[in-house]
Structure formats: structure tokens, C-alpha cells
Motif scaffolding. Structure first.
Motif, PDB file in Angstrom:
ATOM      1  N   TYR A   1     -41.392 -48.135  34.226  1.00  0.00           N
ATOM      2  CA  TYR A   1     -40.556 -49.012  34.585  1.00  0.00           C
ATOM      3  C   TYR A   1     -39.516 -49.460  33.490  1.00  0.00           C
ATOM      4  O   TYR A   1     -38.626 -50.213  34.033  1.00  0.00           O
ATOM      5  CB  TYR A   1     -41.085 -50.084  35.284  1.00  0.00           C
ATOM      6  N   TYR A   2     -40.092 -49.367  32.199  1.00  0.00           N
ATOM      7  CA  TYR A   2     -39.710 -50.256  31.111  1.00  0.00           C
ATOM      8  C   TYR A   2     -38.943 -49.515  30.105  1.00  0.00           C
ATOM      9  O   TYR A   2     -38.066 -49.984  29.272  1.00  0.00           O
ATOM     10  CB  TYR A   2     -40.626 -51.086  30.541  1.00  0.00           C
ATOM     11  N   ALA A   3     -39.404 -48.188  30.044  1.00  0.00           N
ATOM     12  CA  ALA A   3     -38.966 -47.290  28.675  1.00  0.00           C
ATOM     13  C   ALA A   3     -38.913 -45.837  28.959  1.00  0.00           C
ATOM     14  O   ALA A   3     -39.616 -45.587  29.752  1.00  0.00           O
ATOM     15  CB  ALA A   3     -39.709 -47.976  27.505  1.00  0.00           C
ATOM     16  N   PRO A   4     -38.336 -45.079  28.068  1.00  0.00           N
ATOM     17  CA  PRO A   4     -38.118 -43.505  28.285  1.00  0.00           C
ATOM     18  C   PRO A   4     -39.674 -43.050  27.944  1.00  0.00           C
ATOM     19  O   PRO A   4     -40.294 -43.707  27.116  1.00  0.00           O
ATOM     20  CB  PRO A   4     -37.351 -43.239  27.289  1.00  0.00           C
ATOM     21  N   THR A   5     -40.087 -41.957  28.400  1.00  0.00           N
ATOM     22  CA  THR A   5     -41.177 -41.508  27.932  1.00  0.00           C
ATOM     23  C   THR A   5     -41.727 -41.349  26.739  1.00  0.00           C
ATOM     24  O   THR A   5     -42.847 -41.759  26.327  1.00  0.00           O
ATOM     25  CB  THR A   5     -41.322 -40.074  28.889  1.00  0.00           C
ATOM     26  N   GLU A   6     -40.675 -41.035  25.736  1.00  0.00           N
ATOM     27  CA  GLU A   6     -40.978 -40.954  24.413  1.00  0.00           C
ATOM     28  C   GLU A   6     -41.538 -42.293  23.668  1.00  0.00           C
ATOM     29  O   GLU A   6     -42.129 -41.952  22.579  1.00  0.00           O
ATOM     30  CB  GLU A   6     -39.821 -40.198  23.536  1.00  0.00           C
ATOM     31  N   VAL A   7     -41.271 -43.330  24.248  1.00  0.00           N
ATOM     32  CA  VAL A   7     -41.814 -44.655  23.625  1.00  0.00           C
ATOM     33  C   VAL A   7     -42.814 -45.421  24.562  1.00  0.00           C
ATOM     34  O   VAL A   7     -43.506 -46.301  24.156  1.00  0.00           O
ATOM     35  CB  VAL A   7     -40.780 -45.447  23.356  1.00  0.00           C
ATOM     36  N   HIS A   8     -43.382 -44.519  25.527  1.00  0.00           N
ATOM     37  CA  HIS A   8     -44.495 -44.989  26.223  1.00  0.00           C
ATOM     38  C   HIS A   8     -45.828 -45.680  25.490  1.00  0.00           C
ATOM     39  O   HIS A   8     -46.399 -46.624  25.846  1.00  0.00           O
ATOM     40  CB  HIS A   8     -45.034 -44.389  27.456  1.00  0.00           C
ATOM     41  N   ASP A   9     -46.071 -44.711  24.465  1.00  0.00           N
ATOM     42  CA  ASP A   9     -47.320 -45.181  23.738  1.00  0.00           C
ATOM     43  C   ASP A   9     -47.241 -46.260  22.881  1.00  0.00           C
ATOM     44  O   ASP A   9     -48.162 -47.181  22.973  1.00  0.00           O
ATOM     45  CB  ASP A   9     -47.661 -43.780  22.956  1.00  0.00           C
ATOM     46  N   ASP A  10     -46.019 -46.581  22.437  1.00  0.00           N
ATOM     47  CA  ASP A  10     -45.773 -47.664  21.668  1.00  0.00           C
ATOM     48  C   ASP A  10     -45.477 -48.915  22.428  1.00  0.00           C
ATOM     49  O   ASP A  10     -46.162 -49.936  22.031  1.00  0.00           O
ATOM     50  CB  ASP A  10     -44.462 -47.552  20.692  1.00  0.00           C
ATOM     51  N   LEU A  11     -45.083 -48.820  23.642  1.00  0.00           N
ATOM     52  CA  LEU A  11     -44.925 -49.821  24.496  1.00  0.00           C
ATOM     53  C   LEU A  11     -46.198 -50.398  25.013  1.00  0.00           C
ATOM     54  O   LEU A  11     -46.619 -51.576  25.327  1.00  0.00           O
ATOM     55  CB  LEU A  11     -44.189 -49.566  25.898  1.00  0.00           C
ATOM     56  N   ARG A  12     -47.334 -49.343  25.441  1.00  0.00           N
ATOM     57  CA  ARG A  12     -48.366 -49.658  25.600  1.00  0.00           C
ATOM     58  C   ARG A  12     -49.327 -50.297  24.713  1.00  0.00           C
ATOM     59  O   ARG A  12     -50.124 -51.331  24.904  1.00  0.00           O
ATOM     60  CB  ARG A  12     -49.241 -48.244  26.207  1.00  0.00           C
ATOM     61  N   ALA A  13     -49.169 -49.790  23.382  1.00  0.00           N
ATOM     62  CA  ALA A  13     -49.996 -50.509  22.484  1.00  0.00           C
ATOM     63  C   ALA A  13     -49.407 -52.143  22.005  1.00  0.00           C
ATOM     64  O   ALA A  13     -50.286 -52.980  21.920  1.00  0.00           O
ATOM     65  CB  ALA A  13     -49.590 -49.793  21.077  1.00  0.00           C
ATOM     66  N   ARG A  14     -48.200 -52.242  22.285  1.00  0.00           N
ATOM     67  CA  ARG A  14     -47.770 -53.495  21.976  1.00  0.00           C
ATOM     68  C   ARG A  14     -48.319 -54.456  23.323  1.00  0.00           C
ATOM     69  O   ARG A  14     -48.663 -55.754  22.985  1.00  0.00           O
ATOM     70  CB  ARG A  14     -46.176 -53.475  22.165  1.00  0.00           C
ATOM     71  N   ALA A  15     -48.399 -53.865  24.425  1.00  0.00           N
ATOM     72  CA  ALA A  15     -48.613 -54.713  25.518  1.00  0.00           C
ATOM     73  C   ALA A  15     -50.512 -55.025  25.575  1.00  0.00           C
ATOM     74  O   ALA A  15     -50.726 -55.842  25.788  1.00  0.00           O
ATOM     75  CB  ALA A  15     -48.504 -53.724  26.946  1.00  0.00           C
ATOM     76  N   ARG A  16     -51.063 -54.092  25.075  1.00  0.00           N
ATOM     77  CA  ARG A  16     -52.285 -54.082  24.549  1.00  0.00           C
ATOM     78  C   ARG A  16     -52.594 -55.450  23.690  1.00  0.00           C
ATOM     79  O   ARG A  16     -53.492 -56.483  23.968  1.00  0.00           O
ATOM     80  CB  ARG A  16     -53.309 -53.078  24.286  1.00  0.00           C
ATOM     81  N   ALA A  17     -51.945 -55.164  22.628  1.00  0.00           N
ATOM     82  CA  ALA A  17     -51.829 -56.495  21.685  1.00  0.00           C
ATOM     83  C   ALA A  17     -51.464 -57.593  22.204  1.00  0.00           C
ATOM     84  O   ALA A  17     -52.072 -58.964  21.959  1.00  0.00           O
ATOM     85  CB  ALA A  17     -50.903 -56.141  20.388  1.00  0.00           C
ATOM     86  N   GLU A  18     -50.536 -57.712  23.031  1.00  0.00           N
ATOM     87  CA  GLU A  18     -49.942 -59.137  23.903  1.00  0.00           C
ATOM     88  C   GLU A  18     -51.361 -59.640  24.608  1.00  0.00           C
ATOM     89  O   GLU A  18     -51.661 -60.742  24.743  1.00  0.00           O
ATOM     90  CB  GLU A  18     -48.913 -58.769  24.727  1.00  0.00           C
ATOM     91  N   GLN A  19     -51.901 -58.715  25.363  1.00  0.00           N
ATOM     92  CA  GLN A  19     -53.210 -58.995  26.091  1.00  0.00           C
ATOM     93  C   GLN A  19     -54.202 -59.533  25.330  1.00  0.00           C
ATOM     94  O   GLN A  19     -54.738 -60.634  25.652  1.00  0.00           O
ATOM     95  CB  GLN A  19     -53.629 -57.919  27.052  1.00  0.00           C
ATOM     96  N   ALA A  20     -54.505 -59.129  24.158  1.00  0.00           N
ATOM     97  CA  ALA A  20     -55.704 -59.427  23.391  1.00  0.00           C
ATOM     98  C   ALA A  20     -55.340 -60.706  23.034  1.00  0.00           C
ATOM     99  O   ALA A  20     -56.166 -61.658  22.711  1.00  0.00           O
ATOM    100  CB  ALA A  20     -55.764 -58.165  22.298  1.00  0.00           C
ATOM    101  N   THR A  21     -54.072 -61.082  22.381  1.00  0.00           N
ATOM    102  CA  THR A  21     -53.896 -62.304  21.985  1.00  0.00           C
ATOM    103  C   THR A  21     -53.748 -63.482  22.806  1.00  0.00           C
ATOM    104  O   THR A  21     -54.888 -64.406  22.832  1.00  0.00           O
ATOM    105  CB  THR A  21     -52.284 -62.480  21.548  1.00  0.00           C
TER     106      THR A  21
END
Length: 98
Positions: A70-90
Motif C-alpha cells: 500500500y505504501y511503497a514499491p516492492t524494492e523498498v518493502h524490506d526497509d519499510l518493514r524494518a522501520r515499521a518494526r522499530a516504530e512498534q518496538a518504541t
């Protein structure tokens, strides 16, 4: 083309579309969904704070993690997911400290 998520609920014939407003309305209509807080649960600032964090921090990050398309092209999904996990952890660390 990006797809946008939109949620709304009917309230006394009108629509509300803010996630926190919907959550608060549902808890008011179905108090069994909320933890037992006594009759003053609505004014409990910590309960309201947790609802706000869920609606504005945790859920959006969860959605970006699990629905990256929904948010980004396929090539940046891994980075987007890592950032989302970090936000949740905070957010979870903050809750854990309370």
C-alpha cells in the motif's frame, strides 16, 4: 498508484472517520471491550493514552509492516518493514515502562 485506507462509522446518523474517535465510540457502546476501570474509565488518562497509541502509532506501523504494498514499491518493502518494526518496538517499550 497508491491505495489509501479509509475507515468510518455511523454515529447518531452522522459519520465519524477518525480512528481514535471510532475506537472511543465502540468502547463507549460496548464497555465489555475495555479492561475494567470502574465508572470513570473515560477520564483515565492512561487508558486514553493507550487507545491513542494503538490508533496512531502501533496500528499504522503494523499495517505498514504487513501491507507494505500500500505504501511503497516492492524494492523498498524490506526497509519499510524494518522501520515499521522499530516504530512498534518504541511504542511497546514505552507501554512496558508504565
Amino acid at each position: 498508484m497508491a491505495r489509501y485506507l479509509y475507515s468510518s462509522a455511523q454515529l447518531d446518523g452522522g459519520a465519524i472517520s477518525d480512528t481514535l474517535a471510532i475506537t472511543t465510540h465502540l468502547i463507549g457502546a460496548f464497555p465489555e471491550l475495555a479492561p475494567a476501570q470502574g465508572p470513570a474509565w473515560r477520564v483515565d488518562r492512561f487508558w486514553q493514552q493507550y487507545l491513542a497509541m494503538l490508533a496512531t502509532c502501533i496500528y499504522p506501523a503494523y499495517h505498514r509492516q504487513h501491507h507494505s504494498y500500500y505504501y511503497a514499491p516492492t524494492e523498498v518493502h524490506d526497509d519499510l518493514r524494518a522501520r515499521a518494526r522499530a516504530e512498534q518496538a518504541t511504542a511497546y517499550d514505552y507501554i512496558g515502562d508504565r
